[in-house]
Design a protein around this motif. Structure first.
Motif, PDB file in Angstrom:
ATOM      1  N   LEU A 359       0.826  -1.207   0.000  1.00  0.00           N
ATOM      2  CA  LEU A 359       0.000   0.000   0.000  1.00  0.00           C
ATOM      3  C   LEU A 359       0.866   1.265   0.000  1.00  0.00           C
ATOM      4  N   ALA A 360       1.965   1.227   0.749  1.00  0.00           N
ATOM      5  CA  ALA A 360       2.832   2.413   0.807  1.00  0.00           C
ATOM      6  C   ALA A 360       3.462   2.731  -0.539  1.00  0.00           C
ATOM      7  N   SER A 361       3.683   1.722  -1.349  1.00  0.00           N
ATOM      8  CA  SER A 361       4.312   1.942  -2.653  1.00  0.00           C
ATOM      9  C   SER A 361       3.317   2.012  -3.796  1.00  0.00           C
ATOM     10  N   SER A 362       1.968   2.053  -3.510  1.00  0.00           N
ATOM     11  CA  SER A 362       0.975   2.065  -4.577  1.00  0.00           C
ATOM     12  C   SER A 362       0.908   3.444  -5.230  1.00  0.00           C
ATOM     13  N   ALA A 363       0.407   3.506  -6.485  1.00  0.00           N
ATOM     14  CA  ALA A 363       0.300   4.756  -7.263  1.00  0.00           C
ATOM     15  C   ALA A 363      -0.727   5.694  -6.663  1.00  0.00           C
ATOM     16  N   ALA A 364      -1.772   5.130  -5.968  1.00  0.00           N
ATOM     17  CA  ALA A 364      -2.824   5.983  -5.404  1.00  0.00           C
ATOM     18  C   ALA A 364      -2.263   6.893  -4.330  1.00  0.00           C
ATOM     19  N   LEU A 365      -1.340   6.409  -3.572  1.00  0.00           N
ATOM     20  CA  LEU A 365      -0.777   7.234  -2.510  1.00  0.00           C
ATOM     21  C   LEU A 365       0.331   8.146  -3.051  1.00  0.00           C
ATOM     22  N   ARG A 366       1.000   7.687  -4.122  1.00  0.00           N
ATOM     23  CA  ARG A 366       2.085   8.517  -4.659  1.00  0.00           C
ATOM     24  C   ARG A 366       1.562   9.627  -5.553  1.00  0.00           C
ATOM     25  N   GLU A 367       0.361   9.488  -6.258  1.00  0.00           N
ATOM     26  CA  GLU A 367      -0.158  10.519  -7.161  1.00  0.00           C
ATOM     27  C   GLU A 367      -1.612  10.801  -6.812  1.00  0.00           C
ATOM     28  N   PRO A 368      -1.896  11.595  -5.800  1.00  0.00           N
ATOM     29  CA  PRO A 368      -3.279  11.861  -5.391  1.00  0.00           C
ATOM     30  C   PRO A 368      -4.060  12.681  -6.405  1.00  0.00           C
ATOM     31  N   GLU A 369      -3.413  13.605  -7.178  1.00  0.00           N
ATOM     32  CA  GLU A 369      -4.148  14.424  -8.146  1.00  0.00           C
ATOM     33  C   GLU A 369      -4.727  13.563  -9.268  1.00  0.00           C
ATOM     34  N   ARG A 370      -3.918  12.576  -9.727  1.00  0.00           N
ATOM     35  CA  ARG A 370      -4.446  11.708 -10.779  1.00  0.00           C
ATOM     36  C   ARG A 370      -5.618  10.892 -10.247  1.00  0.00           C
ATOM     37  N   ARG A 371      -5.581  10.544  -8.997  1.00  0.00           N
ATOM     38  CA  ARG A 371      -6.666   9.794  -8.394  1.00  0.00           C
ATOM     39  C   ARG A 371      -7.942  10.618  -8.360  1.00  0.00           C
ATOM     40  N   VAL A 372      -7.811  11.934  -8.053  1.00  0.00           N
ATOM     41  CA  VAL A 372      -8.978  12.823  -8.022  1.00  0.00           C
ATOM     42  C   VAL A 372      -9.566  12.985  -9.420  1.00  0.00           C
ATOM     43  N   ALA A 373      -8.710  13.094 -10.438  1.00  0.00           N
ATOM     44  CA  ALA A 373      -9.183  13.223 -11.823  1.00  0.00           C
ATOM     45  C   ALA A 373      -9.960  11.988 -12.247  1.00  0.00           C
ATOM     46  N   ASP A 374      -9.463  10.831 -11.845  1.00  0.00           N
ATOM     47  CA  ASP A 374     -10.180   9.604 -12.182  1.00  0.00           C
ATOM     48  C   ASP A 374     -11.561   9.581 -11.546  1.00  0.00           C
ATOM     49  N   LEU A 375     -11.664  10.117 -10.344  1.00  0.00           N
ATOM     50  CA  LEU A 375     -12.958  10.136  -9.674  1.00  0.00           C
ATOM     51  C   LEU A 375     -13.925  11.095 -10.361  1.00  0.00           C
ATOM     52  N   ARG A 376     -13.420  12.251 -10.861  1.00  0.00           N
ATOM     53  CA  ARG A 376     -14.282  13.200 -11.578  1.00  0.00           C
ATOM     54  C   ARG A 376     -14.813  12.585 -12.873  1.00  0.00           C
ATOM     55  N   GLN A 377     -13.937  11.883 -13.580  1.00  0.00           N
ATOM     56  CA  GLN A 377     -14.369  11.227 -14.814  1.00  0.00           C
ATOM     57  C   GLN A 377     -15.449  10.177 -14.512  1.00  0.00           C
ATOM     58  N   THR A 378     -15.283   9.442 -13.442  1.00  0.00           N
ATOM     59  CA  THR A 378     -16.284   8.444 -13.054  1.00  0.00           C
ATOM     60  C   THR A 378     -17.605   9.115 -12.725  1.00  0.00           C
ATOM     61  N   THR A 379     -17.552  10.312 -12.106  1.00  0.00           N
ATOM     62  CA  THR A 379     -18.774  11.032 -11.756  1.00  0.00           C
ATOM     63  C   THR A 379     -19.529  11.455 -13.006  1.00  0.00           C
ATOM     64  N   ASP A 380     -18.808  11.947 -14.030  1.00  0.00           N
ATOM     65  CA  ASP A 380     -19.468  12.340 -15.281  1.00  0.00           C
ATOM     66  C   ASP A 380     -20.150  11.130 -15.936  1.00  0.00           C
ATOM     67  N   ARG A 381     -19.478  10.015 -15.938  1.00  0.00           N
ATOM     68  CA  ARG A 381     -20.059   8.825 -16.578  1.00  0.00           C
ATOM     69  C   ARG A 381     -21.326   8.396 -15.847  1.00  0.00           C
TER      70      ARG A 381
END
Length: 518
Positions: A359-381
């Motif tokens: 978990l400490a080395s996962s991309a979600a924790l290392r790049e939080p902005e990309r994670r937020v963008a993915d959530l916005r795209q999911t909201t539009d869909r």
């Protein structure tokens, strides 16, 4: 000396006898006048001659009916003979469907009729009677009044040479087994690690020493409470049963509660172990409130207590081994379980550590902005999906309304009436066909029944070559015993009747006719 029956009023009165008074009715003995001393005789030759006195009228003899005489004989036999052991060879064995068995017990000089009723026979496991078998039987000598024949009502059967104690053992074993005292579902499990054990045995016997040595060597912490009893001799069975009851009700007898009861003694002959075969001991063990272990004798010895107890141990030492887990084995098992638990905890700890590192080395924790963008795209869909579903929900009622209008047109009265006429015509044709078919079936069954009745009627019997024999009153005769010599008989043939007279009757006596087995 047996009482004498005064059957004809001429026998002397019976002398007093110490035996029991039989149930036979006794006729009153004829009275005997007491003897008087002779008086001097004086002859008067001048006196007129006197007429001789009339002789006394003869006394009517006491007449018994056959039933009265038979009951008298039965009372004498039952009182004077009673229950006996008899040895002989079985012959004419007959086993009825009711379970009763009738046979003759004979030797070189005589024979005896015997009956073994089903209730007694069901308790004799391992005894299968057969013609020619040499047996010893125990029972009540009595008289079968219907035939006036004396017989033996058998209660115990044993093969010749089998001991009385063994026969009693088998009889009691069969009776208790029939009551369900040996049923496996009655057996209770023993406690895995008992803390207090109650022992019923002799305090000076070697069995107790063996039991205690093995028990304390394997597990010194077990507490043993000894209820001392005699294990041999008259009255010992009552002491054993009472000791078991005291352990079962410790509050009543001011004893500490126990978790298991051990009934034990050393080996010996069947006579030595007999107290553990008494019914009072078996009943006490069956009623015990805690599990009971029977450890009586050696491995080859079996007693009634072994069958009733929750567990049978072959020897007293074996009972101790069953109850006391070996201390070394318990400690070894605990060490193995502790090591297994330690290995399991280490493996679990390593797994959780690896998950945290992942978990400490996962991309979600290392790049939080990309994670937020993915959530916005999911909201539009998801918003597009909701809008499409709303449109479909609006259009669906309109389409449903159109479909209902079309169905209403199809369900107009004119269309329904035409369909009803068509269905009525079809059902009418089916009903007519069904009625015609049922009429034909009834006619066929009627003809078949008529043929059967014709075949079973008296005329049908005569047509098959048989005859019907009637008595003078026209009543059919089915058995030869119903015909008396000289009786008038009418024999019916197909074309007439023939009248005849019975000269003789050849039929077995009524008592000898056996009913067919069902």
């Amino acid at each position: 000396m047996q009482p004498q029956l005064d059957l004809f009023g001429s026998a002397e009165p019976p002398k007093p006898s110490p035996a029991k008074t039989p149930r036979a009715a006794k006729a009153k003995p004829r009275e005997v006048a007491e003897s008087q001393p002779a008086a001097p005789v004086t002859l008067d030759l001048t006196a007129p001659a006197q007429a001789d006195p009339e002789p006394p009228a003869p006394k009517e003899p006491a007449v018994l009916s056959v039933s009265q005489l038979t009951r008298s004989i039965r009372g004498l036999i039952e009182d004077q003979v009673g229950e006996v052991w008899v040895e002989g060879e079985i012959s004419n064995l007959r086993k009825q469907s009711s379970g009763h068995q009738y046979f003759t017990l004979k030797d070189a000089g005589s024979q005896l009729s015997c009956v073994l009723f089903a209730g007694q026979a069901s308790q004799m496991r391992g005894i299968n009677l057969a013609d020619g078998q040499r047996v010893q039987v125990f029972g009540q000598v009595t008289v079968y009044e219907a035939r006036g024949q004396y017989q033996l009502v058998v209660k115990i059967v044993r093969n010749k040479g089998e001991g009385l104690l063994q026969a009693k053992f088998e009889a009691l074993k069969a009776r208790l087994a029939a009551e369900g005292l040996f049923a496996p579902e009655r057996k209770r499990p023993l406690p895995r690690f008992p803390k207090v054990v109650g022992v019923v045995t002799s305090p000076t016997g070697a069995a107790l020493k063996d039991f205690l040595n093995v028990l304390h060597r394997r597990h010194p912490g077990i507490e043993v409470i000894i209820n001392p009893v005699r294990v041999q001799g008259a009255g010992a069975s009552r002491e054993i049963a009472q000791a078991v009851r005291e352990f079962s009700e410790p509050e009543k007898y001011n004893l500490p509660p126990v978790e298991v009861i051990v009934v034990t003694r050393g080996g010996g002959s069947i006579e030595d172990l007999w107290e553990f075969n008494e019914e009072v001991v078996a009943r006490a063990i069956a009623a015990a409130t805690v599990p009971v272990v029977s450890a009586v004798g050696h491995e080859i010895d079996f007693t009634i207590a072994d069958f009733v107890a929750d567990l049978r141990a072959p020897t007293p030492s074996a009972a101790a081994e069953i109850l006391a887990a070996d201390r070394v084995e318990v400690l070894s098992s605990l060490r193995q379980q502790a090591a297994r638990l330690h290995r399991t905890m280490e493996a679990r700890f390593d797994l959780l550590t690896a998950q945290v590192r992942a978990l400490a080395s996962s991309a979600a924790l290392r790049e939080p902005e990309r994670r937020v963008a993915d959530l916005r795209q999911t909201t539009d869909r998801l918003a597009e999906i909701i809008e499409r579903r709303a449109t479909e929900a609006w259009e669906r009622p309109s389409q449903l309304l159109k479909n209902l209008s079309l169905r209403l047109q199809n369900q107009s009265p004119e269309n329904k009436l035409a369909q009803a006429r068509q269905s009525l015509t079809w059902f009418g044709n089916r009903l007519e066909e069904s009625i015609l078919r049922e009429v034909e079936n009834r006619k066929t069954r009627l003809e078949r029944t008529r043929g059967i009745l014709s075949a079973l009627s008296p005329e049908g019997t005569l047509q098959r070559g048989y005859t019907i024999t009637l008595d003078a009153s026209g009543k059919p005769i089915t058995r030869a015993v119903d015909v008396s010599p000289g009786a008038t008989l009418r024999t019916r043939f197909l074309d007439g009747e023939v009248e005849s007279e019975a000269r003789s009757v050849d039929a077995p006596p009524p008592g000898r006719i056996e009913r067919p087995s069902t």
